[in-house]
Write a protein that holds these residues in place. Structure first.
Motif, PDB file in Angstrom:
ATOM      1  N   SER A 110       0.759  -1.177  -0.127  1.00  0.00           N
ATOM      2  CA  SER A 110      -0.041  -0.055   0.059  1.00  0.00           C
ATOM      3  C   SER A 110       0.870   1.236  -0.191  1.00  0.00           C
ATOM      4  O   SER A 110       2.028   1.103   0.716  1.00  0.00           O
ATOM      5  N   LEU A 111       0.601   2.344  -0.612  1.00  0.00           N
ATOM      6  CA  LEU A 111       0.778   3.568  -0.460  1.00  0.00           C
ATOM      7  C   LEU A 111       0.328   4.125   0.772  1.00  0.00           C
ATOM      8  O   LEU A 111      -0.764   3.912   1.175  1.00  0.00           O
ATOM      9  N   VAL A 112       1.092   4.688   1.612  1.00  0.00           N
ATOM     10  CA  VAL A 112       0.768   5.409   2.927  1.00  0.00           C
ATOM     11  C   VAL A 112       1.053   6.696   2.836  1.00  0.00           C
ATOM     12  O   VAL A 112       1.980   7.522   3.010  1.00  0.00           O
ATOM     13  N   ILE A 113      -0.183   7.715   3.474  1.00  0.00           N
ATOM     14  CA  ILE A 113      -0.104   8.987   3.380  1.00  0.00           C
ATOM     15  C   ILE A 113      -0.640   9.370   4.728  1.00  0.00           C
ATOM     16  O   ILE A 113      -1.446   8.790   5.337  1.00  0.00           O
ATOM     17  N   GLY A 114      -0.332  10.458   5.529  1.00  0.00           N
ATOM     18  CA  GLY A 114      -0.806  10.916   6.719  1.00  0.00           C
ATOM     19  C   GLY A 114      -1.557  12.199   6.299  1.00  0.00           C
ATOM     20  O   GLY A 114      -1.193  13.076   5.982  1.00  0.00           O
ATOM     21  N   GLN A 115      -2.875  12.094   7.125  1.00  0.00           N
ATOM     22  CA  GLN A 115      -3.866  13.259   7.025  1.00  0.00           C
ATOM     23  C   GLN A 115      -3.457  14.382   8.223  1.00  0.00           C
ATOM     24  O   GLN A 115      -3.325  14.018   9.499  1.00  0.00           O
ATOM     25  N   LEU A 116      -3.143  15.666   7.601  1.00  0.00           N
ATOM     26  CA  LEU A 116      -2.606  16.489   8.725  1.00  0.00           C
ATOM     27  C   LEU A 116      -3.838  17.513   8.884  1.00  0.00           C
ATOM     28  O   LEU A 116      -4.353  18.015   7.881  1.00  0.00           O
ATOM     29  N   THR A 117      -3.994  17.951  10.345  1.00  0.00           N
ATOM     30  CA  THR A 117      -5.252  18.531  10.536  1.00  0.00           C
ATOM     31  C   THR A 117      -4.945  19.652  11.798  1.00  0.00           C
ATOM     32  O   THR A 117      -4.248  19.528  12.405  1.00  0.00           O
ATOM     33  N   HIS A 118      -6.096  20.338  11.892  1.00  0.00           N
ATOM     34  CA  HIS A 118      -6.209  21.254  13.143  1.00  0.00           C
ATOM     35  C   HIS A 118      -7.742  21.602  13.393  1.00  0.00           C
ATOM     36  O   HIS A 118      -8.294  21.785  12.242  1.00  0.00           O
ATOM     37  N   GLY A 119      -8.165  21.263  14.549  1.00  0.00           N
ATOM     38  CA  GLY A 119      -9.683  21.293  14.724  1.00  0.00           C
ATOM     39  C   GLY A 119     -10.302  22.562  14.795  1.00  0.00           C
ATOM     40  O   GLY A 119     -11.291  22.841  14.610  1.00  0.00           O
ATOM     41  N   GLY A 120      -9.355  23.731  14.937  1.00  0.00           N
ATOM     42  CA  GLY A 120      -9.974  25.116  15.171  1.00  0.00           C
ATOM     43  C   GLY A 120     -11.121  25.332  16.014  1.00  0.00           C
ATOM     44  O   GLY A 120     -11.162  24.660  17.276  1.00  0.00           O
ATOM     45  N   ARG A 121     -12.210  25.629  15.598  1.00  0.00           N
ATOM     46  CA  ARG A 121     -13.290  25.983  16.491  1.00  0.00           C
ATOM     47  C   ARG A 121     -14.001  24.676  16.986  1.00  0.00           C
ATOM     48  O   ARG A 121     -14.762  24.731  17.913  1.00  0.00           O
ATOM     49  N   GLN A 122     -13.697  23.584  16.367  1.00  0.00           N
ATOM     50  CA  GLN A 122     -14.296  22.243  16.509  1.00  0.00           C
ATOM     51  C   GLN A 122     -13.357  21.269  17.369  1.00  0.00           C
ATOM     52  O   GLN A 122     -13.257  20.213  17.378  1.00  0.00           O
ATOM     53  N   VAL A 123     -12.747  22.209  18.704  1.00  0.00           N
ATOM     54  CA  VAL A 123     -11.986  21.543  19.614  1.00  0.00           C
ATOM     55  C   VAL A 123     -12.899  21.444  20.715  1.00  0.00           C
ATOM     56  O   VAL A 123     -13.283  22.922  21.335  1.00  0.00           O
ATOM     57  N   SER A 124     -13.217  20.413  21.487  1.00  0.00           N
ATOM     58  CA  SER A 124     -14.087  20.391  22.611  1.00  0.00           C
ATOM     59  C   SER A 124     -13.425  21.204  23.649  1.00  0.00           C
ATOM     60  O   SER A 124     -12.427  21.326  23.905  1.00  0.00           O
ATOM     61  N   ASN A 125     -14.549  21.830  24.524  1.00  0.00           N
ATOM     62  CA  ASN A 125     -14.258  22.506  25.635  1.00  0.00           C
ATOM     63  C   ASN A 125     -13.623  21.578  26.647  1.00  0.00           C
ATOM     64  O   ASN A 125     -12.851  22.131  27.859  1.00  0.00           O
ATOM     65  N   GLU A 126     -13.467  20.214  26.743  1.00  0.00           N
ATOM     66  CA  GLU A 126     -12.743  19.206  27.334  1.00  0.00           C
ATOM     67  C   GLU A 126     -11.330  19.209  27.135  1.00  0.00           C
ATOM     68  O   GLU A 126     -10.527  19.164  27.709  1.00  0.00           O
ATOM     69  N   ILE A 127     -10.859  19.816  25.851  1.00  0.00           N
ATOM     70  CA  ILE A 127      -9.551  19.821  25.575  1.00  0.00           C
ATOM     71  C   ILE A 127      -9.055  21.299  25.832  1.00  0.00           C
ATOM     72  O   ILE A 127      -7.947  21.454  26.184  1.00  0.00           O
ATOM     73  N   VAL A 128      -9.708  22.519  25.288  1.00  0.00           N
ATOM     74  CA  VAL A 128      -9.273  23.696  25.099  1.00  0.00           C
ATOM     75  C   VAL A 128     -10.399  24.688  25.667  1.00  0.00           C
ATOM     76  O   VAL A 128     -11.645  24.560  25.129  1.00  0.00           O
ATOM     77  N   ASP A 129     -10.499  25.798  26.525  1.00  0.00           N
ATOM     78  CA  ASP A 129     -11.550  26.545  26.729  1.00  0.00           C
ATOM     79  C   ASP A 129     -11.697  27.600  25.699  1.00  0.00           C
ATOM     80  O   ASP A 129     -12.870  27.854  25.365  1.00  0.00           O
ATOM     81  N   THR A 130     -10.503  27.948  25.028  1.00  0.00           N
ATOM     82  CA  THR A 130     -10.993  29.083  23.927  1.00  0.00           C
ATOM     83  C   THR A 130     -10.053  28.559  22.712  1.00  0.00           C
ATOM     84  O   THR A 130      -8.842  28.786  22.851  1.00  0.00           O
ATOM     85  N   PRO A 131     -10.938  28.018  21.895  1.00  0.00           N
ATOM     86  CA  PRO A 131     -10.176  27.425  20.580  1.00  0.00           C
ATOM     87  C   PRO A 131      -9.999  28.757  19.595  1.00  0.00           C
ATOM     88  O   PRO A 131     -10.192  29.767  19.912  1.00  0.00           O
ATOM     89  N   VAL A 132      -9.253  28.303  18.603  1.00  0.00           N
ATOM     90  CA  VAL A 132      -9.093  29.493  17.583  1.00  0.00           C
ATOM     91  C   VAL A 132      -9.465  28.915  16.227  1.00  0.00           C
ATOM     92  O   VAL A 132     -10.011  27.976  16.109  1.00  0.00           O
ATOM     93  N   SER A 133      -9.870  30.031  15.406  1.00  0.00           N
ATOM     94  CA  SER A 133     -10.338  29.948  14.123  1.00  0.00           C
ATOM     95  C   SER A 133     -10.143  31.125  13.384  1.00  0.00           C
ATOM     96  O   SER A 133      -9.401  31.878  13.868  1.00  0.00           O
TER      97      SER A 133
END
Length: 427
Positions: A110-133
């Motif tokens: 198989s070819l293998v690629i990695g998906q790179l992401t950032h949650g932005g405003r869709q980061v739960s408040n259990e992880i961060v109080d004030t997300p960025v967007s």
């Protein structure tokens, strides 16, 4: 019914000459099998034996392209806790951490690629109080999760994130991956910049479609400076549309896809929707006669692409629908997610003629991500995969997810959580 699946086994050649052994692409998902600590950022995102085992199994499944992911490029920009992370701020070596997983995934061709992401405003408040967007438009509560009001990113922070995406791609390259994928779909940060509903900026990163998409093209330019593109695919996952008033439209998506092709991207994967507006609900009516969710849009996009390979993800379940989509010219590759949670050797079995369609999934759409995560945990632990075609099994797992199950009903230790309910983000 007998289906000639030979077209699904034909190699796919990308513009740089790299080849995938067949048309199947394992789409990125939230696996939640890596390390996480609520306070210690350094302890987040390291791979585990279970994570490596999961990808070893998928590597045995004759999947043309395996997409690792979802991989955040910043330790607090998480789609969810317990996913792998590549963050330039970490003191530990992301490259060495990645190598065993990539090697296991690639072991059978198989070819293998990695998906790179950032949650932005869709980061739960259990992880961060004030997300960025892109701006301060708040994401509404969704599936047991709540989100803080986001803070608009400063221009210097955007430049730093561009560097972080490029760092992630370079780490993948040095670890032996065959490419990277930018996650610009499903309402995450790059998708937030593309959406007029969310992006209210008045600087160079807002306003016109050219400005809103600038961050994406800047990331691509920076990645090209750091990797050998003759040996490394650059891909993107993008929405066919946001299916929300004021969001990315189909016309805008077509324009961006054509520009990405012109910018030299090797692979474009189409999906759709966000936490606010689930594409899987919007596409039900239009897919009563046709199995795949986004195939109508793919048919409009593919003729516009000169070199980029098009993959369509969402809804494929039968060999017939896959063969029809490829033979009809709508898409070059078939993206799969949910079927590979239940049947990790699904592609191999389709190609061999052992099966002609995916096993039925009787889990409700609202909790399907939680159920899929429990299946992935079972694969990683080397245990029997919960059979979601069995209603009793589904009910047991739902009870566990909702915190109602008995101890003996927990098929996978520590995978139960009511916060999974409703987190529908992959087909």
């Amino acid at each position: 019914m007998t289906v000639d699946v030979s077209v699904l086994g034909k190699p796919i050649t990308f513009r740089n000459g790299m080849k995938a052994p067949n048309v199947f692409l394992k789409s990125a998902m939230t696996e939640r099998l890596c390390t996480y600590d609520k306070k210690d950022l350094e302890a987040r995102g390291k791979t585990t034996a279970e994570y490596e085992k999961l990808y070893k199994v998928w590597g045995e499944g004759e999947i043309g392209v395996i997409v690792l992911g979802n991989i955040p490029i910043e330790r607090e920009g998480l789609e969810a806790a317990k996913n792998m992370i590549i963050d330039k701020s970490n003191t530990w070596d992301a490259i060495e951490n990645l190598k065993p997983v990539i090697a296991a995934s690639k072991a059978h061709g198989s070819l293998v690629i990695g998906q790179l992401t950032h949650g932005g405003r869709q980061v739960s408040n259990e992880i961060v109080d004030t997300p960025v967007s892109a701006s301060d438009i708040q994401c509404p509560p969704m599936g047991g999760m709540e989100f803080g009001k986001p803070r608009p990113l400063r221009e210097d922070e955007i430049e730093d994130l561009i560097d972080r995406w490029a760092f992630g791609a370079e780490a993948l390259y040095k670890a032996g991956a065959d490419g990277c994928q930018l996650h610009a779909a499903h309402g995450y940060l790059l998708s937030q910049f593309l959406s007029s509903r969310v992006n209210k900026r008045t600087d160079k990163f807002g306003g016109s479609l050219e400005n809103k998409s600038m961050i994406v093209f800047r990331v691509i330019e920076e990645i090209k400076k750091r990797v050998d593109t003759s040996k490394f695919l650059i891909s993107i996952k993008m929405n066919s549309a946001d299916f929300a008033d004021g969001g990315l439209t189909e016309e805008e998506s077509r324009t961006v896809a054509q520009q990405l092709d012109e910018a030299g991207l090797d692979l474009i994967e189409l999906s759709g929707g966000s936490y606010e507006s689930m594409a899987f609900e919007h596409k039900k009516e239009s897919t009563k006669k046709r199995e795949a969710f986004f195939i109508e849009f793919a048919e409009k996009v593919r003729p516009m692409l000169k070199s980029a390979v098009l993959c369509t993800t969402g809804g494929f379940r039968s060999a017939k629908a896959m063969v029809d989509a490829v033979n009809g010219g709508a898409t070059a590759m078939i993206g799969l997610a949910r079927p590979l949670c239940a049947e990790p050797y699904f592609c191999r079995d389709i190609l061999s003629g052992k099966i002609t369609e995916a096993r039925e999934n009787k889990g409700d759409g609202g909790i399907s991500t939680g159920l899929a995560i429990m299946q992935l945990a079972a694969i990683g632990a080397g245990k029997d995969i919960p059979d979601l075609s069995d209603e009793k099994t589904v009910q047991k797992l739902v009870n566990v997810l909702m915190g109602k199950g008995d101890e003996d009903d927990k098929p996978i230790k520590d995978q139960e959580s009511s916060s999974y309910a409703g987190q529908e983000k992959a087909s």
